[in-house]
Scaffold this active site. Sequence first.
Site, PDB file in Angstrom:
ATOM      1  N   THR A   1     -41.538  53.160  31.071  1.00 43.77           N
ATOM      2  CA  THR A   1     -42.808  53.860  30.840  1.00 43.77           C
ATOM      3  C   THR A   1     -43.243  53.815  29.373  1.00 43.77           C
ATOM      4  OG1 THR A   1     -41.493  55.864  30.616  1.00 43.77           O
ATOM      5  CG2 THR A   1     -42.533  55.489  32.767  1.00 43.77           C
ATOM      6  N   GLY A   2     -42.444  53.186  28.519  1.00 43.40           N
ATOM      7  CA  GLY A   2     -42.754  53.145  27.085  1.00 43.40           C
ATOM      8  C   GLY A   2     -43.674  51.991  26.725  1.00 43.40           C
TER       9      GLY A   2
ATOM     10  N   CYS B   1     -38.701  43.697  15.603  1.00 41.78           N
ATOM     11  CA  CYS B   1     -39.970  42.948  15.671  1.00 41.78           C
ATOM     12  C   CYS B   1     -40.354  42.271  14.348  1.00 41.78           C
ATOM     13  CB  CYS B   1     -41.097  43.883  16.115  1.00 41.78           C
ATOM     14  SG  CYS B   1     -40.998  45.521  15.384  1.00 41.78           S
TER      15      CYS B   1
ATOM     16  N   SER C   1     -47.944  50.999  16.976  1.00 44.50           N
ATOM     17  CA  SER C   1     -47.310  50.806  18.294  1.00 44.50           C
ATOM     18  C   SER C   1     -45.822  50.498  18.159  1.00 44.50           C
ATOM     19  CB  SER C   1     -48.014  49.694  19.079  1.00 44.50           C
ATOM     20  OG  SER C   1     -48.091  48.525  18.301  1.00 44.50           O
ATOM     21  N   GLY C   2     -45.383  50.086  16.961  1.00 42.63           N
ATOM     22  CA  GLY C   2     -43.949  49.884  16.710  1.00 42.63           C
ATOM     23  C   GLY C   2     -43.159  51.170  16.840  1.00 42.63           C
TER      24      GLY C   2
ATOM     25  N   LYS D   1     -32.604  46.305   8.223  1.00 37.08           N
ATOM     26  CA  LYS D   1     -32.537  45.526   9.480  1.00 37.08           C
ATOM     27  C   LYS D   1     -33.079  44.126   9.211  1.00 37.08           C
ATOM     28  CE  LYS D   1     -33.246  49.395  12.714  1.00 37.08           C
ATOM     29  NZ  LYS D   1     -34.272  50.155  13.457  1.00 37.08           N
TER      30      LYS D   1
ATOM     31  N   ARG E   1     -45.978  51.217   7.005  1.00 37.76           N
ATOM     32  CA  ARG E   1     -46.738  51.514   8.239  1.00 37.76           C
ATOM     33  C   ARG E   1     -48.212  51.602   7.887  1.00 37.76           C
ATOM     34  NH1 ARG E   1     -44.525  50.805  12.731  1.00 37.76           N
ATOM     35  NH2 ARG E   1     -42.813  52.218  12.289  1.00 37.76           N
TER      36      ARG E   1
ATOM     37  N   HIS F   1     -47.994  43.342  13.813  1.00 34.28           N
ATOM     38  CA  HIS F   1     -47.443  43.505  12.469  1.00 34.28           C
ATOM     39  C   HIS F   1     -47.882  42.310  11.610  1.00 34.28           C
ATOM     40  CE1 HIS F   1     -45.218  46.759  14.035  1.00 34.28           C
ATOM     41  NE2 HIS F   1     -43.985  46.303  13.951  1.00 34.28           N
TER      42      HIS F   1
ATOM     43  N   ASN G   1     -46.533  42.783  17.849  1.00 32.44           N
ATOM     44  CA  ASN G   1     -45.180  43.356  17.768  1.00 32.44           C
ATOM     45  C   ASN G   1     -44.629  43.776  19.113  1.00 32.44           C
ATOM     46  OD1 ASN G   1     -47.391  45.338  17.285  1.00 32.44           O
ATOM     47  ND2 ASN G   1     -45.743  46.825  17.517  1.00 32.44           N
TER      48      ASN G   1
HETATM   49  P1  NAP Z   1     -41.868  54.756  23.638  1.00 29.95           P
HETATM   50  O1  NAP Z   1     -43.235  54.267  23.903  1.00 29.95           O
HETATM   51  O2  NAP Z   1     -41.694  56.072  22.979  1.00 29.95           O
HETATM   52  O3  NAP Z   1     -41.043  54.756  25.022  1.00 29.95           O
HETATM   53  C1  NAP Z   1     -39.719  55.186  25.113  1.00 29.95           C
HETATM   54  C2  NAP Z   1     -39.190  54.826  26.486  1.00 29.95           C
HETATM   55  O4  NAP Z   1     -37.809  55.178  26.560  1.00 29.95           O
HETATM   56  C3  NAP Z   1     -39.888  55.579  27.610  1.00 29.95           C
HETATM   57  O5  NAP Z   1     -39.901  54.798  28.765  1.00 29.95           O
HETATM   58  C4  NAP Z   1     -38.948  56.780  27.787  1.00 29.95           C
HETATM   59  O6  NAP Z   1     -39.050  57.371  29.071  1.00 29.95           O
HETATM   60  C5  NAP Z   1     -37.616  56.083  27.652  1.00 29.95           C
HETATM   61  N1  NAP Z   1     -36.553  57.042  27.325  1.00 29.95           N
HETATM   62  C6  NAP Z   1     -36.461  57.851  26.254  1.00 29.95           C
HETATM   63  N2  NAP Z   1     -35.344  58.600  26.337  1.00 29.95           N
HETATM   64  C7  NAP Z   1     -34.725  58.255  27.482  1.00 29.95           C
HETATM   65  C8  NAP Z   1     -33.534  58.665  28.134  1.00 29.95           C
HETATM   66  N3  NAP Z   1     -32.728  59.598  27.609  1.00 29.95           N
HETATM   67  N4  NAP Z   1     -33.215  58.089  29.318  1.00 29.95           N
HETATM   68  C9  NAP Z   1     -34.014  57.149  29.858  1.00 29.95           C
HETATM   69  N5  NAP Z   1     -35.150  56.717  29.300  1.00 29.95           N
HETATM   70  C10 NAP Z   1     -35.496  57.264  28.114  1.00 29.95           C
HETATM   71  O7  NAP Z   1     -41.045  53.728  22.726  1.00 29.95           O
HETATM   72  P2  NAP Z   1     -41.107  52.132  22.690  1.00 29.95           P
HETATM   73  O8  NAP Z   1     -42.024  51.723  21.605  1.00 29.95           O
HETATM   74  O9  NAP Z   1     -41.314  51.581  24.042  1.00 29.95           O
HETATM   75  O10 NAP Z   1     -39.656  51.783  22.137  1.00 29.95           O
HETATM   76  C11 NAP Z   1     -38.499  52.081  22.852  1.00 29.95           C
HETATM   77  C12 NAP Z   1     -37.301  51.494  22.116  1.00 29.95           C
HETATM   78  O11 NAP Z   1     -37.424  50.067  22.116  1.00 29.95           O
HETATM   79  C13 NAP Z   1     -37.161  51.866  20.635  1.00 29.95           C
HETATM   80  O12 NAP Z   1     -36.516  53.090  20.459  1.00 29.95           O
HETATM   81  C14 NAP Z   1     -36.396  50.694  20.085  1.00 29.95           C
HETATM   82  O13 NAP Z   1     -35.005  50.869  20.254  1.00 29.95           O
HETATM   83  C15 NAP Z   1     -36.882  49.551  20.935  1.00 29.95           C
HETATM   84  N6  NAP Z   1     -37.940  48.801  20.225  1.00 29.95           N
HETATM   85  C16 NAP Z   1     -37.606  47.632  19.722  1.00 29.95           C
HETATM   86  C17 NAP Z   1     -38.534  46.909  19.065  1.00 29.95           C
HETATM   87  C18 NAP Z   1     -38.145  45.632  18.437  1.00 29.95           C
HETATM   88  O14 NAP Z   1     -38.431  45.524  17.274  1.00 29.95           O
HETATM   89  N7  NAP Z   1     -37.557  44.700  19.142  1.00 29.95           N
HETATM   90  C19 NAP Z   1     -39.837  47.336  18.895  1.00 29.95           C
HETATM   91  C20 NAP Z   1     -40.179  48.550  19.409  1.00 29.95           C
HETATM   92  C21 NAP Z   1     -39.200  49.261  20.090  1.00 29.95           C
HETATM   93  P3  NAP Z   1     -40.055  58.649  29.319  1.00 29.95           P
HETATM   94  O15 NAP Z   1     -41.423  58.064  29.416  1.00 29.95           O
HETATM   95  O16 NAP Z   1     -39.552  59.170  30.614  1.00 29.95           O
HETATM   96  O17 NAP Z   1     -39.873  59.560  28.172  1.00 29.95           O
HETATM   97  O1  3JN Z   2     -41.317  50.553  13.611  1.00 36.53           O
HETATM   98  C1  3JN Z   2     -41.510  49.425  14.078  1.00 36.53           C
HETATM   99  O2  3JN Z   2     -42.571  48.809  13.876  1.00 36.53           O
HETATM  100  C2  3JN Z   2     -40.461  48.787  14.898  1.00 36.53           C
HETATM  101  C3  3JN Z   2     -39.514  49.805  15.430  1.00 36.53           C
HETATM  102  C4  3JN Z   2     -38.399  49.514  15.988  1.00 36.53           C
HETATM  103  C5  3JN Z   2     -37.470  50.553  16.400  1.00 36.53           C
HETATM  104  C6  3JN Z   2     -37.933  51.850  16.621  1.00 36.53           C
HETATM  105  C7  3JN Z   2     -37.053  52.859  16.981  1.00 36.53           C
HETATM  106  C8  3JN Z   2     -35.705  52.601  17.111  1.00 36.53           C
HETATM  107  C9  3JN Z   2     -36.115  50.276  16.558  1.00 36.53           C
HETATM  108  C10 3JN Z   2     -35.642  48.874  16.389  1.00 36.53           C
HETATM  109  O3  3JN Z   2     -35.983  48.040  17.232  1.00 36.53           O
HETATM  110  O4  3JN Z   2     -34.916  48.581  15.435  1.00 36.53           O
HETATM  111  C11 3JN Z   2     -35.235  51.305  16.886  1.00 36.53           C
HETATM  112  C12 3JN Z   2     -33.772  51.066  17.037  1.00 36.53           C
HETATM  113  O5  3JN Z   2     -33.379  50.612  18.095  1.00 36.53           O
HETATM  114  O6  3JN Z   2     -33.019  51.372  16.111  1.00 36.53           O
END
Ligand code: NAP
Ligand code: 3JN
Length: 333
Positions: free
Chosen positions: A12-13, A129, A159-160, A213, A235, A242, A315
């Site tokens: 859902t994220g 990203c 959105s990151g 990172k 940001r 990005h 991103n």
């Molecule tokens: P987001 O829009 O805030 O969405 C978070 C997602 O995680 C939602 O689906 C949420 O579910 C779920 N969640 C949170 N806590 C949970 C739990 N305890 N159990 C199960 N599901 C849980 O965040 P996002 O931008 O999609 O990012 C999510 C994660 O992806 C980040 O924290 C990071 O680790 C990773 N990420 C990586 C990159 C990258 O650079 N590769 C970029 C962005 C994000 P609900 O809707 O039910 O709360």
């Molecule tokens: O802030 C951004 O633009 C990218 C964010 C990435 C992010 C956000 C929350 C937790 C990460 C990541 O992918 O490194 C994490 C994490 O998993 O540590």
Amino acid sequence: MKEYNVAIVGATGAVGEEMRKVLEERNFPVANLKLLASARSAGRRLTFKRTGTLVEELSAGSFKEVDIALFSAGASVSREFAPLAVKAGALVIDNSSAFRMEPDVPLVVPEVNPEKVRENKGIIANPNCSTIQMVVVLKPLHNRSRIRRVVVSTYQAVSGTGKGAIRELLEQSKAVLAGEPAKAEVYPHQIAFNLLPHIDVFLENAYTKEEMKMVNETRKIMDDPEMRITATCVRVPVFVSHSESVNIETEEKITAEEAREILKRAPGVEVIDDPGSCAYPLPIFAEEKDSCYVGRIREDDSIENGLNLWIVADNLRKGAALNAVQIAELSIK
Ligand code: NAP
Ligand code: 3JN
């Protein structure tokens, strides 16, 4: 063609939603798609290939008969549940930072180090990203002449930080334009009509975790632990994509013209570089696109072998969901 049972953790994220879209667009051979999130979202109905699917609460038993689990719910969720998914027989492709620097976990960008996929022991990590879009552009130049040093400044979209931050920029913008006070909840300061030189937490060395990172992940993916890299991550009030100002120093001279030719042939890269007609990569143009865009390619006259580049990518797509699905595609090949 063989089909696979796929799970999205964090469905859902902001990233999870993009993953569903990318799986569908690229016609990934999905037999069954399981959508997992927290208890807050359990019971919500989301659509995949015109069929409604209920979101389920993530639990230890979620991975029965799952072949590929795409994790995007933060590092603590990955640390707890990715090993359980592997134990249940799934290949985990993890978007969080939880395992990226583990020596036995491949950190993969398909255009750069696809061969690493084969070395996985159940978990493959997706880089940050900001790292992904930079290495897609730097690797072809590094192949021509080793990059000794990188100085990067990022301009990262909200959105990151996820869906909450997208809402915050929208709400604050409306409030400021209406002459009302802007409420900051996700970020420590107002982000609308502002920018913040602060992404993720500050570390003891005065850099942020996001900056380190970029340093450590780039060295691992480029397989060059000696590469000198310094980053400043900022940001900005942009919703998606990005942007990065990147300065590199190579061992041998690469002219701007040669760099342009190398990058025109590079996988996953598109060159937009015609300053005379104001053509350079823009975040609003890169949104919803798959490529890493590069422009403003010019020689840095302050050093012997220097180049300046401007790199932009979506991103949520190449920086997260698309890269993860491309890893899944490589792993089933
Ligand atoms: P987001 O829009 O805030 O969405 C978070 C997602 O995680 C939602 O689906 C949420 O579910 C779920 N969640 C949170 N806590 C949970 C739990 N305890 N159990 C199960 N599901 C849980 O965040 P996002 O931008 O999609 O990012 C999510 C994660 O992806 C980040 O924290 C990071 O680790 C990773 N990420 C990586 C990159 C990258 O650079 N590769 C970029 C962005 C994000 P609900 O809707 O039910 O709360
Ligand atoms: O802030 C951004 O633009 C990218 C964010 C990435 C992010 C956000 C929350 C937790 C990460 C990541 O992918 O490194 C994490 C994490 O998993 O540590």
